[in-house]
Design a protein around this motif. Structure first.
Motif, PDB file in Angstrom:
ATOM      1  N   LYS A 112       0.659  -1.373  -0.041  1.00  0.00           N
ATOM      2  CA  LYS A 112       0.102   0.164  -0.018  1.00  0.00           C
ATOM      3  C   LYS A 112       0.789   1.287   0.349  1.00  0.00           C
ATOM      4  O   LYS A 112       0.531   2.295  -0.783  1.00  0.00           O
ATOM      5  N   ASP A 161       2.418   1.908  -3.315  1.00  0.00           N
ATOM      6  CA  ASP A 161       1.141   2.516  -4.319  1.00  0.00           C
ATOM      7  C   ASP A 161       0.938   3.851  -3.978  1.00  0.00           C
ATOM      8  O   ASP A 161       0.876   4.636  -4.873  1.00  0.00           O
ATOM      9  N   LEU A 162       0.934   4.319  -2.523  1.00  0.00           N
ATOM     10  CA  LEU A 162       0.913   5.698  -2.311  1.00  0.00           C
ATOM     11  C   LEU A 162       1.916   6.499  -2.617  1.00  0.00           C
ATOM     12  O   LEU A 162       1.707   7.692  -3.125  1.00  0.00           O
ATOM     13  N   ASN A 163       3.116   6.034  -2.462  1.00  0.00           N
ATOM     14  CA  ASN A 163       4.324   7.033  -2.893  1.00  0.00           C
ATOM     15  C   ASN A 163       4.306   7.161  -4.308  1.00  0.00           C
ATOM     16  O   ASN A 163       4.707   8.384  -4.727  1.00  0.00           O
ATOM     17  N   GLU A 164       3.799   6.224  -5.135  1.00  0.00           N
ATOM     18  CA  GLU A 164       3.870   6.162  -6.697  1.00  0.00           C
ATOM     19  C   GLU A 164       2.893   7.266  -7.043  1.00  0.00           C
ATOM     20  O   GLU A 164       2.935   8.175  -7.716  1.00  0.00           O
ATOM     21  N   ALA A 165       1.583   7.163  -6.316  1.00  0.00           N
ATOM     22  CA  ALA A 165       0.551   8.214  -6.876  1.00  0.00           C
ATOM     23  C   ALA A 165       1.066   9.452  -6.180  1.00  0.00           C
ATOM     24  O   ALA A 165       0.821  10.644  -6.908  1.00  0.00           O
ATOM     25  N   MET A 166       1.733   9.704  -5.137  1.00  0.00           N
ATOM     26  CA  MET A 166       2.183  11.129  -4.526  1.00  0.00           C
ATOM     27  C   MET A 166       3.213  11.596  -5.710  1.00  0.00           C
ATOM     28  O   MET A 166       3.045  12.726  -6.032  1.00  0.00           O
ATOM     29  N   LYS A 211       3.390  10.928  -8.780  1.00  0.00           N
ATOM     30  CA  LYS A 211       2.709  11.354 -10.239  1.00  0.00           C
ATOM     31  C   LYS A 211       1.967  12.586  -9.653  1.00  0.00           C
ATOM     32  O   LYS A 211       1.862  13.460 -10.694  1.00  0.00           O
ATOM     33  N   ARG A 212       1.413  12.846  -8.566  1.00  0.00           N
ATOM     34  CA  ARG A 212       0.563  14.235  -8.222  1.00  0.00           C
ATOM     35  C   ARG A 212       1.322  15.387  -8.163  1.00  0.00           C
ATOM     36  O   ARG A 212       1.114  16.321  -8.606  1.00  0.00           O
TER      37      ARG A 212
END
Length: 460
Positions: free
Chosen positions: A94, A97-102, A104-105
């Motif tokens: 998790k 996944d959150l780091n990758e999403a952060m 990207k954002r």
């Protein structure tokens, strides 16, 4: 085997009891009494053994219960460990996944925060060493905390923190163009800490009470310089403190204090002389003696020259001047011929020459000896330098500074004494010779007059 051991122990116990009874009882027991005591002891021993076996059985049951409880706790712990491991693995997925999403954002904002962290670290070092921090405190600590939090925990800066970084940089530029007065504790040269009104000239200088101050960025303290620069710089502080708005000259250090610290470390004239050592003091003593002699001879020759000039205008020859004493030889030998008068006048002039040139040779010798003594100090200083190099090597230049200072200072002192002594000798020698020339000129005129008088008498 256990039964046999038990019987032996019982026999030993019974024997010990019998011995004790025999020792305590003065009357001898008969065999029936002894047998009765043995039976009683055996019965007591059996009761004790039964009580011990019962106690052991009870404790064994307790140990079994504790074992079952420990086993159950171990099983529960193993189950919890498996659950936590499973949860940890799930959390790692998790978090990734959150780091990758952060990331990207964030996009270009990530680069912005990296630049912000770098700027905060660089600006913190500048603020810590800036004398403006003596008036505006807490800036370096904020930037340091911001840089560390963004670097260690990857914490993102808030809008308020970003705006404060911009504000502090803008305030630094604004304050760099101001001359302000503020109150702050100042550590005086004697060690006392006193609140004073401190004058700040941009980011260049701090001053109070006509003295330059030093700001220590590590401790955040303001202190007077133990040694102040030359008075011509200190006077500019007083002019600026007393100024009411008009332009005044002020000595400031554009490097923020580096040049000022080097300037105050420069040795004074007294320290320069002390670096010359014994040879330097001897050279100065020689120069002082020579100067006293030169001043005395200037006064003597000046008075004598004035008397000779007055004698030139007078027809009466006086003994208080060299020309008068020389001209009295003409009156003392009125009938002498030209050659004899010339000899008498020459004798009188030769008697005045040593008086006019007295101690001039000493000044000349001093002008020659002074540079030689400076050369002696130079050689001595270089010897000390080479000895320091032999003992300690060339790693520490301070070890060689003493010898080099002695070498250079003595040379300078020798030249400082020799050059004025040479000039003074030339001037005094010229004055002395000018008076001698006047004596020779007047003597030649007297001889010419006597020769003309004798020639005219012969013709008559």
């Amino acid at each position: 085997m256990k039964l046999l051991t038990k019987k032996i122990v019982t026999l030993f116990a019974v024997g010990f009891m019998a011995t004790a009874v025999q020792a305590n009882d003065d009357k001898a027991l008969d065999l029936d009494a002894l047998l009765q005591q043995l039976e009683q002891g055996k019965f007591a021993q059996n009761q004790q053994n039964v009580a011990r076996e019962k106690e052991f059985a009870q404790k064994r049951a307790e140990q079994d219960a504790m074992l079952r409880q420990a086993t159950a706790e171990r099983d529960n712990a193993l189950k919890l460990s498996e659950q936590l491991e499973t949860r940890f693995e799930e959390n790692e997925f998790k978090l990734a996944d959150l780091n990758e999403a952060m990331n990207k954002r964030l996009g270009s904002l990530k680069e912005l925060f990296g630049v912000l962290q770098q700027v905060a670290g660089d600006t913190k070092s500048k603020f810590q060493n800036s004398i403006i921090s003596a008036q505006i405190t807490g800036r370096a600590e904020f930037l340091d905390d911001l840089a560390q939090s963004m670097g260690a925990s990857s914490k993102l800066a808030s809008i308020a923190e970003i705006e404060r970084v911009w504000f502090e940089m803008q305030r630094e530029m604004t304050e760099s163009g101001k001359v302000t007065l503020f109150n702050t504790p100042v550590i005086e040269a004697g060690g006392n800490k006193v609140n004073k009104d401190v004058l700040r000239v941009g980011p260049f200088a701090l001053a109070a009470d006509g003295k330059y101050l030093d700001y220590n960025g590590t401790t955040g303290s303001v202190a007077e310089l133990i040694r102040q620069p030359a008075p011509r710089f200190g006077n500019t502080i007083t002019d600026l403190e007393q100024s009411s708005g008009e332009l005044v000259q002020f000595g400031l250090d554009p490097t923020g204090g580096s040049i000022l610290k080097l300037l105050v470390q420069a040795p004074s004239l007294k320290e320069r002389v002390e670096q010359g050592g014994t040879v330097g003091y001897i050279i100065l003593a020689v120069g002082a003696v020579g100067l006293i002699i030169a001043i005395w001879r200037f006064i003597v020759l000046g008075i004598e020259g004035a008397k000779v000039k007055r004698q030139l205008k007078s027809k009466t020859f006086k003994k208080n001047n060299a020309l008068g004493r020389v001209m009295r030889a003409r009156d003392e030998y009125p009938d002498a011929d030209t050659e004899a008068l010339e000899l008498h006048l020459t004798e009188a002039i030769l008697g005045e020459v040593p008086k006019l040139g007295r101690f001039l040779q000493i000044i000349k010798v001093m002008s020659v000896v002074a540079p030689l003594m400076g050369l002696l100090g130079t050689v001595s200083g270089m010897i000390n330098t080479f000895q320091a190099i032999t003992l300690f090597g060339t790693g520490d230049p301070k070890l060689m500074a003493g010898g080099i200072s002695t070498a250079l200072v003595t040379t300078v002192l020798g030249l400082v004494v020799a050059i004025p002594m040479t000039l003074l000798y030339a001037m005094l020698n010229t004055r002395s010779k000018n008076i001698v020339y006047i004596l020779q000129e007047q003597a030649a005129g007297v001889i010419a007059e006597r020769a003309e008088a004798q020639n005219s008498g012969k013709k008559a």
